[in-house]
Scaffold this active site. Structure first.
Site, short mmCIF file in Angstrom:
data_model
loop_
_atom_site.label_atom_id
_atom_site.label_comp_id
_atom_site.label_asym_id
_atom_site.label_seq_id
_atom_site.Cartn_x
_atom_site.Cartn_y
_atom_site.Cartn_z
N SER A 174 -11.70 19.19 -25.16
CA SER A 174 -11.10 18.12 -24.37
C SER A 174 -10.79 16.92 -25.28
O SER A 174 -11.50 16.69 -26.26
CB SER A 174 -12.13 17.71 -23.32
OG SER A 174 -11.54 17.07 -22.23
N PRO A 175 -9.77 16.14 -24.95
CA PRO A 175 -9.49 14.96 -25.78
C PRO A 175 -10.66 13.99 -25.78
O PRO A 175 -11.23 13.70 -24.72
CB PRO A 175 -8.26 14.33 -25.11
CG PRO A 175 -7.85 15.20 -24.00
CD PRO A 175 -8.82 16.30 -23.84
N CYS B 116 -11.62 10.26 -27.39
CA CYS B 116 -11.32 9.04 -28.15
C CYS B 116 -12.39 8.83 -29.22
O CYS B 116 -13.58 8.94 -28.95
CB CYS B 116 -11.39 7.82 -27.25
SG CYS B 116 -10.04 7.65 -26.11
N ALA C 4 -6.65 10.52 -26.74
CA ALA C 4 -5.62 9.67 -26.12
C ALA C 4 -4.99 8.82 -27.21
O ALA C 4 -5.64 7.99 -27.84
CB ALA C 4 -6.26 8.78 -25.06
N GLN D 77 -2.92 14.27 -27.05
CA GLN D 77 -2.77 13.65 -25.73
C GLN D 77 -2.05 12.32 -25.90
O GLN D 77 -2.54 11.43 -26.61
CB GLN D 77 -4.15 13.42 -25.11
CG GLN D 77 -4.06 12.99 -23.65
CD GLN D 77 -5.40 12.63 -23.07
OE1 GLN D 77 -6.12 11.81 -23.62
NE2 GLN D 77 -5.75 13.23 -21.94
N TYR E 83 -5.24 4.85 -16.41
CA TYR E 83 -4.24 4.36 -17.35
C TYR E 83 -2.85 4.36 -16.69
O TYR E 83 -2.71 4.71 -15.53
CB TYR E 83 -4.31 5.18 -18.65
CG TYR E 83 -5.69 5.06 -19.28
CD1 TYR E 83 -6.27 3.80 -19.49
CD2 TYR E 83 -6.44 6.18 -19.63
CE1 TYR E 83 -7.55 3.68 -20.03
CE2 TYR E 83 -7.72 6.06 -20.18
CZ TYR E 83 -8.27 4.81 -20.37
OH TYR E 83 -9.53 4.67 -20.89
N ARG F 201 -2.91 15.70 -17.88
CA ARG F 201 -4.23 15.42 -17.29
C ARG F 201 -4.00 14.54 -16.07
O ARG F 201 -3.39 13.46 -16.18
CB ARG F 201 -5.15 14.73 -18.29
CG ARG F 201 -6.52 14.38 -17.68
CD ARG F 201 -7.55 14.05 -18.72
NE ARG F 201 -8.02 15.24 -19.38
CZ ARG F 201 -9.31 15.45 -19.73
NH1 ARG F 201 -10.24 14.54 -19.45
NH2 ARG F 201 -9.67 16.56 -20.33
N ARG G 159 -18.09 16.71 -24.15
CA ARG G 159 -19.38 16.34 -24.76
C ARG G 159 -20.13 17.55 -25.30
O ARG G 159 -20.87 17.44 -26.27
CB ARG G 159 -20.22 15.56 -23.76
CG ARG G 159 -19.66 14.16 -23.52
CD ARG G 159 -20.21 13.51 -22.28
NE ARG G 159 -19.78 14.20 -21.06
CZ ARG G 159 -20.04 13.79 -19.83
NH1 ARG G 159 -20.75 12.69 -19.66
NH2 ARG G 159 -19.60 14.46 -18.78
C1 FMN Z 1 -16.48 10.03 -26.33
C2 FMN Z 1 -15.52 10.42 -25.24
C3 FMN Z 1 -14.18 10.16 -25.41
C4 FMN Z 1 -13.25 10.56 -24.43
N1 FMN Z 1 -11.92 10.37 -24.65
C5 FMN Z 1 -11.02 10.88 -23.78
C6 FMN Z 1 -9.63 10.84 -24.07
O1 FMN Z 1 -9.19 10.41 -25.14
N2 FMN Z 1 -8.79 11.34 -23.12
C7 FMN Z 1 -9.23 11.87 -21.95
O2 FMN Z 1 -8.43 12.30 -21.12
N3 FMN Z 1 -10.55 11.96 -21.68
C8 FMN Z 1 -11.43 11.49 -22.58
N4 FMN Z 1 -12.77 11.62 -22.33
C9 FMN Z 1 -13.18 12.46 -21.20
C10 FMN Z 1 -13.42 13.90 -21.69
O3 FMN Z 1 -12.26 14.46 -22.25
C11 FMN Z 1 -13.93 14.81 -20.56
O4 FMN Z 1 -12.93 14.91 -19.59
C12 FMN Z 1 -15.19 14.27 -19.93
O5 FMN Z 1 -16.12 13.86 -20.92
C13 FMN Z 1 -15.85 15.31 -19.02
O6 FMN Z 1 -16.05 16.53 -19.70
P1 FMN Z 1 -17.45 16.90 -20.43
O7 FMN Z 1 -18.53 16.79 -19.40
O8 FMN Z 1 -17.24 18.27 -20.96
O9 FMN Z 1 -17.65 15.88 -21.53
C14 FMN Z 1 -13.70 11.19 -23.26
C15 FMN Z 1 -15.06 11.41 -23.08
C16 FMN Z 1 -15.97 11.05 -24.06
C17 FMN Z 1 -17.43 11.37 -23.85
#
Ligand code: FMN
Length: 390
Positions: A27-28, A30, A62, A105, A189, A237, A332
């Site tokens: 997943s993306p 940041c 992102a 993204q 956003y 997304r 994560r």
């Molecule tokens: C450090 C961090 C950075 C993230 N950056 C983005 C991002 O750039 N774009 C986005 O759509 N979601 C972002 N998210 C959300 C994750 O992509 C993901 O959707 C969310 O953490 C839930 O999935 P998970 O439980 O597998 O982490 C971010 C989450 C974390 C923890």
């Protein structure tokens, strides 16, 4: 002897001409580590590690389509030649050691731009002008919350500029060599701000009904799709639920996914929340947003990635096997365990990509593997065998 069935998580899937050998996607995420939107050594470390993680696709973070569209001053951008040159080099370098697909993204953070990096939030969310903060823009002149900056409401000329910026970044992404693009229309956003009735207070053709609120995000997606090569996939997304009273519902998300499918968007990833303060979160636990993917996939027939606390290989395998989603998108889990894909392969009895430099740490070569990862090898396989599902 009959061959064991290939686990569902390790069956290939095609998005246009992009073949993913498994359904595990990073997943993306940041990283807040860019300078003027340009990738830095951290990004080489981050992408390099994830590219050899066993995932078939890594979607980079992102990335702002303009400087004022970045979430923070540390976010990647794809609006300058310097941004483009760095990402081109990053992708070329990564491809010298693996052929994992790499996506990007593209994002405009709207009224939630100009914030601090997550590890600086103790000093406040908003990046003030004296620290380099900038004027933000959105669908309506309504700040995110008290103490947040007042956005400039985009007029028709402003909308045309933002649309052009999305298209220009799309062209840059192609020149960089990205395999796919994801449009960010969630997490509060800009494009989400147009979609949600909580943030879109417009009285012109972009506000009011759900169809009117979808108009600008769809126009952006359509223009990007036209600027992106036919053979490469593009997804979005989206928001499965705002989790705020009066916000986007799952029915709205289904309607959007249907419209996206009709204009050639290849997949959606439904996430949720973060449009406005006062969210009423449901219980957050393993797979807490899979229901959005399941409903959208069922009702629209569009390829769907499920995201949100997909933790174990067995959980990911089940959601694909049960037809609740096409792809498991994991954030994560990969930060915690950048070999998540290898471990899933071992746990489910599949073959996954491991670079030869690291192969001696796999079940085939390393007797301690089952002890470390709790995986049982088949009888008689010893250290030359493969892990199998038990
Ligand atoms: C450090 C961090 C950075 C993230 N950056 C983005 C991002 O750039 N774009 C986005 O759509 N979601 C972002 N998210 C959300 C994750 O992509 C993901 O959707 C969310 O953490 C839930 O999935 P998970 O439980 O597998 O982490 C971010 C989450 C974390 C923890």
């Amino acid at each position: 002897m009959t061959q064991p069935e290939i686990p569902h998580l390790f069956r290939p899937i095609d998005l246009r001409d992009m073949r993913l050998p498994n359904r595990i996607v990073v997943s993306p995420l940041c990283q807040f580590s860019a300078v003027d939107g340009t990738a830095q050594p951290w990004h080489w470390m981050h992408l390099g590690g994830l590219a050899v993680s066993g995932a078939s696709l890594v979607i980079m973070e992102a990335t702002g389509v303009s400087d004022i569209g970045r979430i923070t001053a540390g976010c990647l951008g794809l609006y300058s030649d310097a941004n483009e040159a760095a990402l081109t080099k990053l992708l070329a370098d990564t491809r010298t050691f693996c052929d994992t697909k790499i996506g990007i993204q593209l994002c405009h953070a709207g009224r939630k731009a100009s914030t601090r990096r997550t590890w600086e939030l103790a000093r406040g969310n908003v990046l003030p002008p004296e620290e380099g903060g900038w004027q933000v823009e959105g669908p309506s002149a309504q700040p995110y919350a008290d103490g947040w900056p007042m956005p400039v409401a985009l007029d028709e000329a402003g909308l045309a500029r933002v649309l052009d910026q999305f298209v220009a970044s799309t062209r840059r992404a192609h020149r960089c060599g990205f395999d796919m693009i994801e449009i960010h229309a969630a997490h509060g956003y800009l494009l989400h701000e147009f979609l949600s009735p909580l943030t879109n207070l417009r009285t012109d053709r972009h506000g009011g009904s759900a169809e009117a609120r979808m108009q600008f995000p769809l126009a952006v997606a359509r223009a990007m799709r036209q600027a992106w090569p036919e053979h490469k996939p593009m997804g979005m997304r989206i928001t499965g639920q705002d989790w705020n009273e009066g916000g986007i519902t799952l029915d709205d998300a289904v309607m959007l996914a249907q419209a996206l499918r009709e204009i050639g968007i290849d997949y959606v990833t439904p996430s949720a929340g973060n449009i406005a303060p006062g969210m009423k979160l449901p219980p957050v636990g393993p797979g807490y947003m899979v229901e959005f993917a399941e409903r959208i996939r069922h009702d629209c027939g569009i390829t769907t990635m499920a995201v949100g606390m997909i933790i174990t290989p067995a959980q990911a395998e089940a959601l694909i096997a049960e037809g609740r989603a096409d792809i498991a998108c994991i954030g994560r889990g990969f930060l915690d365990d950048p070999r998540w894909g290898w471990h899933a392969a071992a746990a489910l009895g599949a073959q996954g990509f491991v670079p030869p430099q690291y192969a001696r740490a796999t079940p085939k070569h390393w007797p301690a593997y089952p002890l470390v990862h709790g995986v049982r090898l088949r009888d008689g396989e010893g250290i030359m065998g493969h892990a199998t599902r038990e």
